[in-house]
Write a protein that holds these residues in place. Structure first.
Motif, PDB file in Angstrom:
ATOM      1  N   HIS A 171       6.436  18.658 -12.983  1.00 20.80           N
ATOM      2  CA  HIS A 171       4.997  18.392 -13.048  1.00 20.80           C
ATOM      3  C   HIS A 171       4.192  19.451 -12.316  1.00 20.80           C
ATOM      4  CE1 HIS A 171       4.311  14.538 -14.940  1.00 20.80           C
ATOM      5  NE2 HIS A 171       5.520  14.211 -14.537  1.00 20.80           N
ATOM      6  N   VAL A 228       2.235  11.021 -15.531  1.00 15.55           N
ATOM      7  CA  VAL A 228       1.855  10.862 -14.127  1.00 15.55           C
ATOM      8  C   VAL A 228       2.229   9.467 -13.644  1.00 15.55           C
ATOM      9  CG1 VAL A 228      -0.068  10.763 -12.524  1.00 15.55           C
ATOM     10  CG2 VAL A 228       0.004  12.546 -14.268  1.00 15.55           C
ATOM     11  N   CYS A 280      -3.336   5.859  -6.041  1.00 15.74           N
ATOM     12  CA  CYS A 280      -2.475   6.018  -7.210  1.00 15.74           C
ATOM     13  C   CYS A 280      -1.785   4.709  -7.559  1.00 15.74           C
ATOM     14  CB  CYS A 280      -1.436   7.100  -6.946  1.00 15.74           C
ATOM     15  SG  CYS A 280      -2.133   8.744  -6.852  1.00 15.74           S
ATOM     16  N   LEU A 281      -1.355   4.000  -6.544  1.00 18.30           N
ATOM     17  CA  LEU A 281      -0.693   2.726  -6.791  1.00 18.30           C
ATOM     18  C   LEU A 281      -1.670   1.753  -7.447  1.00 18.30           C
ATOM     19  CD1 LEU A 281       2.040   3.171  -6.035  1.00 18.30           C
ATOM     20  CD2 LEU A 281       1.586   2.396  -3.727  1.00 18.30           C
ATOM     21  N   MET A 295       5.528   5.185  -0.041  1.00 16.66           N
ATOM     22  CA  MET A 295       5.465   6.280  -0.997  1.00 16.66           C
ATOM     23  C   MET A 295       4.961   7.550  -0.333  1.00 16.66           C
ATOM     24  SD  MET A 295       3.619   6.216  -4.646  1.00 16.66           S
ATOM     25  CE  MET A 295       2.380   7.462  -4.918  1.00 16.66           C
ATOM     26  N   ALA A 296       3.942   7.416   0.496  1.00 18.57           N
ATOM     27  CA  ALA A 296       3.396   8.596   1.166  1.00 18.57           C
ATOM     28  C   ALA A 296       4.452   9.216   2.072  1.00 18.57           C
ATOM     29  CB  ALA A 296       2.161   8.216   1.964  1.00 18.57           C
ATOM     30  N   TRP A 298     -10.983   2.981 -12.305  1.00 15.52           N
ATOM     31  CA  TRP A 298     -11.623   2.392 -11.139  1.00 15.52           C
ATOM     32  C   TRP A 298     -12.788   3.282 -10.716  1.00 15.52           C
ATOM     33  CZ3 TRP A 298      -8.859  -1.058  -7.251  1.00 15.52           C
ATOM     34  CH2 TRP A 298      -7.766  -1.711  -7.839  1.00 15.52           C
ATOM     35  N   ALA A 355       6.817  11.111  -0.120  1.00 15.85           N
ATOM     36  CA  ALA A 355       6.191  12.318  -0.648  1.00 15.85           C
ATOM     37  C   ALA A 355       6.014  13.353   0.453  1.00 15.85           C
ATOM     38  CB  ALA A 355       4.852  11.990  -1.294  1.00 15.85           C
ATOM     39  N   ASP A 408      11.673  15.995 -11.668  1.00 12.07           N
ATOM     40  CA  ASP A 408      10.418  15.515 -12.235  1.00 12.07           C
ATOM     41  C   ASP A 408       9.237  16.103 -11.485  1.00 12.07           C
ATOM     42  OD1 ASP A 408      11.758  14.103 -14.064  1.00 12.07           O
ATOM     43  OD2 ASP A 408      11.449  12.132 -13.168  1.00 12.07           O
ATOM     44  N   ASP A 433       0.845  -1.173   0.000  1.00 17.79           N
ATOM     45  CA  ASP A 433       0.000   0.000   0.000  1.00 17.79           C
ATOM     46  C   ASP A 433       0.892   1.238   0.000  1.00 17.79           C
ATOM     47  OD1 ASP A 433       1.022   0.164   2.471  1.00 17.79           O
ATOM     48  OD2 ASP A 433      -0.807  -0.379   3.508  1.00 17.79           O
ATOM     49  N   GLY A 434       0.289   2.366   0.067  1.00 17.05           N
ATOM     50  CA  GLY A 434       1.042   3.588  -0.189  1.00 17.05           C
ATOM     51  C   GLY A 434       1.894   4.106   0.952  1.00 17.05           C
ATOM     52  N   ARG A 435       2.108   3.282   1.962  1.00 19.44           N
ATOM     53  CA  ARG A 435       2.794   3.792   3.150  1.00 19.44           C
ATOM     54  C   ARG A 435       4.149   4.404   2.825  1.00 19.44           C
ATOM     55  NH1 ARG A 435       0.839   1.202   7.954  1.00 19.44           N
ATOM     56  NH2 ARG A 435       0.501  -0.633   6.674  1.00 19.44           N
ATOM     57  N   ASP A 453      -0.238  11.362   1.302  1.00 27.87           N
ATOM     58  CA  ASP A 453      -1.220  10.728   2.175  1.00 27.87           C
ATOM     59  C   ASP A 453      -1.318   9.252   1.813  1.00 27.87           C
ATOM     60  OD1 ASP A 453      -3.684  10.928   4.007  1.00 27.87           O
ATOM     61  OD2 ASP A 453      -4.416   9.951   2.200  1.00 27.87           O
ATOM     62  N   ARG A 454      -1.362   8.433   2.856  1.00 33.08           N
ATOM     63  CA  ARG A 454      -1.362   6.993   2.654  1.00 33.08           C
ATOM     64  C   ARG A 454      -2.520   6.553   1.769  1.00 33.08           C
ATOM     65  NH1 ARG A 454      -1.525   1.900   4.547  1.00 33.08           N
ATOM     66  NH2 ARG A 454      -3.139   1.617   6.109  1.00 33.08           N
ATOM     67  N   ALA A 494      -2.052   7.825  -1.816  1.00 32.19           N
ATOM     68  CA  ALA A 494      -0.958   7.082  -2.430  1.00 32.19           C
ATOM     69  C   ALA A 494      -1.426   5.689  -2.847  1.00 32.19           C
ATOM     70  CB  ALA A 494       0.216   6.980  -1.467  1.00 32.19           C
ATOM     71  N   SER A 495      -2.213   5.056  -2.000  1.00 36.88           N
ATOM     72  CA  SER A 495      -2.666   3.710  -2.350  1.00 36.88           C
ATOM     73  C   SER A 495      -3.633   3.770  -3.533  1.00 36.88           C
ATOM     74  CB  SER A 495      -3.302   3.022  -1.148  1.00 36.88           C
ATOM     75  OG  SER A 495      -4.660   3.373  -1.028  1.00 36.88           O
ATOM     76  N   LEU A 547       5.794   9.335 -12.859  1.00 34.71           N
ATOM     77  CA  LEU A 547       6.097  10.019 -11.608  1.00 34.71           C
ATOM     78  C   LEU A 547       5.779   9.123 -10.417  1.00 34.71           C
ATOM     79  CD1 LEU A 547       6.974  12.672 -10.286  1.00 34.71           C
ATOM     80  CD2 LEU A 547       4.576  13.349 -10.271  1.00 34.71           C
ATOM     81  N   ILE A 548       4.621   8.500 -10.450  1.00 37.12           N
ATOM     82  CA  ILE A 548       4.225   7.614  -9.355  1.00 37.12           C
ATOM     83  C   ILE A 548       5.213   6.449  -9.236  1.00 37.12           C
ATOM     84  CG2 ILE A 548       2.341   6.221  -8.425  1.00 37.12           C
ATOM     85  CD1 ILE A 548       1.141   8.778  -8.877  1.00 37.12           C
ATOM     86  N   LEU A 587       0.415  13.416  -2.870  1.00 39.71           N
ATOM     87  CA  LEU A 587       0.878  12.034  -2.806  1.00 39.71           C
ATOM     88  C   LEU A 587       1.364  11.677  -1.408  1.00 39.71           C
ATOM     89  CD1 LEU A 587       2.791  12.208  -6.162  1.00 39.71           C
ATOM     90  CD2 LEU A 587       0.668  10.982  -5.723  1.00 39.71           C
TER      91      LEU A 587
END
Lengths: 247, 247
Positions: free
Chosen positions: A93, B83, B27-28, A11-12, B36, A15, A89, A7-9, B20-21, B24-25, B86-87, B18
DNA sequence: TGGACCGTCCGGTCCGGGCCGAACCGTCGC
DNA sequence: GCGACGGTTCGGCCCGGACCGGACGGTCCA
């Protein structure tokens, strides 16, 4: 099962390091590739020293910056080209809110930066784009399917005093496009971009101005024009007497 | 004058999106390149619908996502390849906290993803890296100074039913390295990576599994091995009976 | 051995924003 | 029509974290 460990942990968290105005301005300042002291960064961002110290600790712990202590100074710089690329980058953006500079000093500083500056460790601005285009025109580079160095380009670089082989050995990509903020067109980044920028400085063709700005030396202008196959006039820096100068 | 208009404001704002958990999730999850619904994303992230709605609004306003309303559904997808890149970059730099999956289901899903999956719109995982390497070995690609397509590669692609010319016209880079999360080695991204992935699906050599996972079809395994010059055994998917299976 | 200077540590304040539940609105299907 | 359902809006709670000033601990120089 969608909510796996991926999950985005992480990455967040990364960021979040860049999600603060002050920390972001630190990173942007450090894009010049040099090491700054904590105090310099604090002043440049307009925050108290204690605040800056805190931010730097977090950026270092997050792996974006590396620090080096010398006596009573704490020097920090970007942790490497990969980080620089990420910052670039992200900055590229970002919605550009370029509030035009108000003071004359700021305007002339802006013009100098627009003409030529370093972008982490390579050449950017109008000069950077000119070099990039000239290398394509001269057949040093080729962009049929990705950006590539031609055999002719290798010897051209060797004559200039930039051996390519050691660069290939580096883990860093040899060639990379980097979208120019001011020109909105690509300039040359990657290991070769850095090497060229460095070589121009070594040859005395260019010199560092204040901050990230770069200026073309009197000797450098004809020399650079010659190797790039350009008219020296094409390399003209911004004239001081441009525009409606205080009527 | 260091604190010009180019301070970190814009970049911080973008990064905050990005940082925030939950966002971010989102986006992932959207890295699979498909659209979605808001509810799907909410469930996948484990938040209330109202929370997800709020996040989506911000991501759309920030330009990272685009939305498409159909009846009572709100579909969102990444705003474009830039994008996605970037992610990916951000995720790639992030400290990997891969807490190993606990349940058997999760483990097998993880294995399937590690074998082959889409990364936005191109092929990733072990299969993605295998293809990348095979293309280099066969001389379709060449990485002497950046990644480039060889003349032989152009006709190889044409035979496969992937005309290159239209791809060159796109503004998107034709070839790009994308560091694979699981393999820690590059796989092929860019317009060509996307076209190849799409072509394999069209030919029925690969098929979409659950989520982002991709599986090699029975017909696809020998066919793919043939064009890549590999032994079909090299393309073996993860066997179910691998490892110490319950005593 | 002072004193200037750079940086850090320690409260304390304050604002932003992430989260939820509940009420509401629109679409779809019966 | 009516209910089921997806999505949005609103109010309120609460936590994280950005900031500062002031005290403190080093380094360098006179």
């Amino acid at each position: 099962m969608t909510t796996t460990s991926a999950d985005g942990r992480g990455m967040a968290a990364l960021a979040a390091l860049l999600a603060d105005r002050t920390r972001a301005s630190f990173c942007l300042a450090l894009l010049d590739g040099r090491a700054w002291t904590a105090g310099e960064l604090a002043r440049s961002a307009g925050v108290a020293a204690s605040t800056a110290s805190d931010h730097l600790t977090r950026l270092v712990q997050g792996g974006l910056l590396v620090e080096e202590r010398q006596g009573r100074h704490r020097y920090v710089r970007l942790a490497g080209p990969a980080v620089a690329q990420l910052i670039e980058d992200l900055a590229g953006h970002a919605p550009a809110p370029p509030a035009p500079p108000r003071t004359l000093r700021a305007a002339s500083a802006g013009a100098a930066l627009a003409y030529a500056r370093t972008c982490y460790d390579h050449l950017a601005g109008r000069l950077g784009v000119l070099v990039h285009d000239a290398l394509l025109d001269r057949g040093v580079l080729d962009r049929a399917g990705g950006l590539a160095l031609t055999p002719a380009g290798v010897s051209w670089l060797a004559e200039l005093g930039v051996p390519v082989e050691p660069l290939r050995a580096a883990r860093r990509p040899l060639l990379r496009d980097c979208l120019d903020w001011t020109e909105r067109r690509p300039h040359l980044a990657g290991a070769l971009g850095a090497a060229l920028c460095h070589r121009f400085l070594d040859l005395g063709w260019t010199a560092r101005g204040t901050g990230r700005s770069i200026r073309l030396t009197p000797a450098g202008r004809p020399a650079l024009a010659a190797v790039l196959g350009l008219d020296p006039a094409d390399l003209a820096p911004p004239s001081r007497a441009t525009g409606p100068a205080r009527a």
